[in-house]
Scaffold this active site. Structure first.
Site: not given
Lengths: 139, 139, 139, 139
Positions: D17, D47, D59-60, D90
């Site tokens: 940046d 995936w 796997t969000p 989960k």
């Protein structure tokens, strides 16, 4: 006269590089967003809708050509003026002019094709003729 | 009551990942832009101006903590509601709530320090006490 | 024969778009990284060092031209083959060929100028003649 | 002892940046890439393959927490040390430590869920119990 649609972006700090100016690939990202905005404003559904009815997954780029005239930095609002300058059988040519008010910062063309998933191999894509109804909406 | 400033972004195609939803680090980018917008809207000059008068180069992140509740996708307009929830000696805590209209998508806190170039080594940076005038403008 | 330097990147999930393929501006980002790598591998110091001795802040882009032949996706390793095909007074032309092993994915040229901070206005930049020592190192 | 897999990245100019250092959301992007690399190196298919056999789309992220200790800049090579520190019904908790050789730059945790397309609404996703075979491969 072709339709021109203007898409506005505000430059973020994270869009700029160690030189303090917009990192140039972001201009391509914004032109891409402006292309999609152009189609939507002309009445074409977003790709995630269109794919359900037509199989069209979007308009991948075949070629880009961009000239950078002046830099921009964060906090500035830019306007991308987008039109289609040419329709060929299977491709269209977009012109994008990135402006900050009256100042031209950057100009580019994009060559895009309407694509569907390849019928024989879903991991590949395939260009199709420009749909006439989309052409009519955007001209 | 602390000041809250709202920053709006439109999600671009290029902000989304193969799952078709916003690639999560973009939420951090937008919170960062919203932090800068917060300071500017409160009357603090942008960092590239402030550095000339105070040496302050910005407010680098020390820590972020973000919860993702609902996804967003391209073409949607999101609002980032930003405030400062705590001022300590050398750090401030930002709270950002990313909303799509009335729906909360994502919430995060940022711990930031005001920094200057290190006096002994310009390649390093150094945290300074939160400037009182900036604190007054933003509270 | 001009020198060619190869730069390797691994495509990340976050480099890909909802179509599951590399979002095209990332090819420009990688070509830019490969340009910098080219100079460093030829013996030119990184910009943050060079600026101290010569004032040169980098080689901003004046123009890019890119053709996209085949897509790539995450997990793949790509090689960017970079050279300088032409030196003019104040600009150089880079050629980049992005390959995945033996397959050409994308080809592009970049027109770049060596720039310094403008002597009259530090917020602007100014192109200078290509330094002869850098040209010698890179040819 | 949990498995640790190391993923290496080279910082590009475009990752930095206006302060000349890595724009912090890129650390999240790299941790995400390192998570995927972790699963692949443990023997889980990418995936885009897994979705075909199991419906799992990835796997969000549910939550991230990151501390930034030291900056990095372009041209540097960083190593991300990734493991799973906890498996719940989960969700799983990833730990990522970003190092430059022996120096710790950044540490973070990610809470992730294995997700499928929602059976009632393909535009939504749904968390499923952690598959036992994946857990066995990665522990």
């Amino acid at each position: 006269m072709s339709k021109t649609v203007v898409y506005e972006v505000e430059v973020m700090f994270g869009d700029c590089d160690p030189a303090g100016i917009v990192f140039f690939p972001n201009f391509s990202k914004w032109m891409d967003a402006s292309s999609l905005n152009f189609f939507v404003k002309c009445g074409v559904p977003p790709w995630r809708e269109l794919v359900k009815t037509t199989g069209i997954i979007g308009t991948p780029l075949l070629e880009i050509h961009t000239k950078f005239m002046r830099p921009a930095t964060y906090g500035e609002r830019l306007q991308i003026h987008t039109s289609v300058t040419e329709w060929r059988d299977k491709v269209l040519i977009h012109k994008h002019v990135v402006m900050r008010g009256d100042t031209v910062l950057c100009e580019g063309t994009e060559t895009r094709a309407f694509c569907i998933k390849h019928p024989d191999d879903p991991t590949r894509i395939k260009a199709i003729p420009v749909p006439e109804d989309i052409k009519a909406l955007c001209s």
